[in-house]
Design an enzyme around this catalytic site. Structure first.
Site, PDB file in Angstrom:
ATOM      1  N   SER A  12      -7.252   2.369  -5.310  1.00 26.96           N
ATOM      2  CA  SER A  12      -8.839   2.861  -4.732  1.00 26.96           C
ATOM      3  C   SER A  12      -8.895   4.233  -5.609  1.00 26.96           C
ATOM      4  O   SER A  12      -9.017   4.198  -6.621  1.00 26.96           O
ATOM      5  CB  SER A  12      -8.553   2.655  -3.189  1.00 26.96           C
ATOM      6  OG  SER A  12      -9.999   3.059  -2.994  1.00 26.96           O
TER       7      SER A  12
ATOM      8  N   ASP B 132     -13.903  -7.513  -2.666  1.00 24.49           N
ATOM      9  CA  ASP B 132     -13.966  -6.133  -2.672  1.00 24.49           C
ATOM     10  C   ASP B 132     -15.241  -5.424  -3.321  1.00 24.49           C
ATOM     11  O   ASP B 132     -15.625  -6.017  -4.206  1.00 24.49           O
ATOM     12  CB  ASP B 132     -12.678  -5.580  -3.561  1.00 24.49           C
ATOM     13  CG  ASP B 132     -12.576  -3.928  -3.432  1.00 24.49           C
ATOM     14  OD1 ASP B 132     -13.450  -3.219  -3.026  1.00 24.49           O
ATOM     15  OD2 ASP B 132     -11.667  -3.519  -3.997  1.00 24.49           O
TER      16      ASP B 132
ATOM     17  N   HIS C 232     -10.871  -5.080   0.159  1.00 18.65           N
ATOM     18  CA  HIS C 232     -10.385  -3.769  -0.341  1.00 18.65           C
ATOM     19  C   HIS C 232      -8.981  -3.448   0.367  1.00 18.65           C
ATOM     20  O   HIS C 232      -9.214  -3.514   1.730  1.00 18.65           O
ATOM     21  CB  HIS C 232     -11.511  -2.835  -0.371  1.00 18.65           C
ATOM     22  CG  HIS C 232     -11.016  -1.419  -1.127  1.00 18.65           C
ATOM     23  ND1 HIS C 232     -10.677  -1.508  -2.479  1.00 18.65           N
ATOM     24  CD2 HIS C 232     -10.570  -0.235  -0.527  1.00 18.65           C
ATOM     25  CE1 HIS C 232     -10.391  -0.253  -2.926  1.00 18.65           C
ATOM     26  NE2 HIS C 232     -10.224   0.586  -1.663  1.00 18.65           N
TER      27      HIS C 232
END
Length: 315
Positions: free
Chosen positions: A160, A253, A283
């Site tokens: 991320s 995501d 995600h």
């Protein structure tokens, strides 16, 4: 009839999954606490050790915490993976990645080191976080032998916001003529602030889109300076000259499209790159111990083994 974004929400409970991480009401907090309990319920394999050390930080008088995971029975000096945690630049810690890092350390097997970089704020925006990651990386190159690591075989993994920092670190090292990682793995990376199809599709619930943009704005633009491609690596016009990369994306995501686009650009610029898109997940799926997660971790470990010059024994 063309489906709208709401109809594309993929599975029963998807809305609850998103709200679980974003809501601020009592129910959201309870759900978040439940996720945190699962994240912290990691187990060390027999003989695997986990310890924290302090190294000199980026600025004089500052220190950086590194969490060192060493599996049992490895040959030293061992290859080492530098892990960069996520959290939207403004939150998170090395604790988030304990489960994943133990999995990678034991599957490779090799040493995995996670860096506790300083979180972004309006008082401490970019590039402090990137510089902390570079400091940790260079320490492994120069002092890795102190923890049993091989300074010549250093890989990087980031998730991320950590994927953003991992990508930026590779670019920064390339541009400065410094030794690049053997392999850089970008796991569901946050690489650009532009609106994409996946952000439109999967950013409709809760505050996903606003959440991502507000965090990125604090990280990149707190001082009003022009946006650097080290802050958002997708803005880099030329990715050539980088060492091998691996890009992991998740089908549902909001950050899916920018990750896939970055992987294609790497290939077009002749950078060795492999891609893995995890199906039917959102995600952050890799922080949970699930069959798909274990399969993804084995694939990542196999890729590190390949670039470290180790035998690939399993995927």
């Amino acid at each position: 009839m063309r489906a709208n974004a709401t109809q594309l929400f993929p599975y029963p409970g998807y809305e609850e999954h998103v709200k679980m991480t974003l809501d601020t009401d009592a129910g959201g907090k309870a759900s978040t606490a439940e996720i945190q309990a699962q994240i912290t319920a990691y187990r060390l394999g027999e003989g695997t050790t986990l310890r924290d050390i302090q190294i000199p930080g980026t600025q004089e008088g500052q220190t950086l915490k590194l969490r060192v995971i060493t599996p049992a029975g490895i040959q030293t000096p061992s290859p080492v993976i530098l892990d960069i945690h996520g959290g939207g630049f403004i939150s998170g810690s090395v604790d988030i990645d304990n489960y994943r890092n133990i999995s990678l350390a034991e599957a490779a097997p090799c040493i995995v080191v996670s860096v506790e970089y300083r979180l972004a704020s309006r008082e401490l925006p970019f590039p402090a976080q990137l510089m902390d990651c570079r400091t940790a990386y260079l320490w492994l190159r120069e002092h890795g032998a102190e923890i049993g690591a091989d300074p010549a075989r250093v890989g990087v993994h980031g998730t991320s916001a950590g994927g953003n920092l991992a990508a930026a670190l590779a670019l920064l090292l390339r541009d400065r003529g410094e030794v690049q990682p053997s392999l850089t793995v970008l796991n569901c990376p946050d690489l650009d602030m532009k609106v994409t199809t996946s952000k439109e599709q999967f950013g409709q619930l809760g505050k996903v889109k606003d959440f991502c943009h507000s965090n990125s704005a604090i990280y990149t633009s707190a001082d009003g300076s022009p946006l650097s491609y080290y802050a958002m690596p997708a803005r880099c016009p030329d990715l050539s000259g980088l060492n091998p990369h691996m890009v992991v994306t998740a089908e549902y995501d909001p950050l899916r499209d920018e990750g896939m686009e970055y992987a294609m650009r790497l290939l077009h610029d002749r950078v060795p790159c492999e891609t893995l898109q995890a199906p039917r997940v959102t995600h952050g799926f890799c922080v949970m111990d699930r069959p798909l997660t274990r399969w993804v971790h084995r694939g990542i470990a196999a890729s590190f083994r390949r670039e470290f010059g180790m035998e690939i024994v399993d995927f």
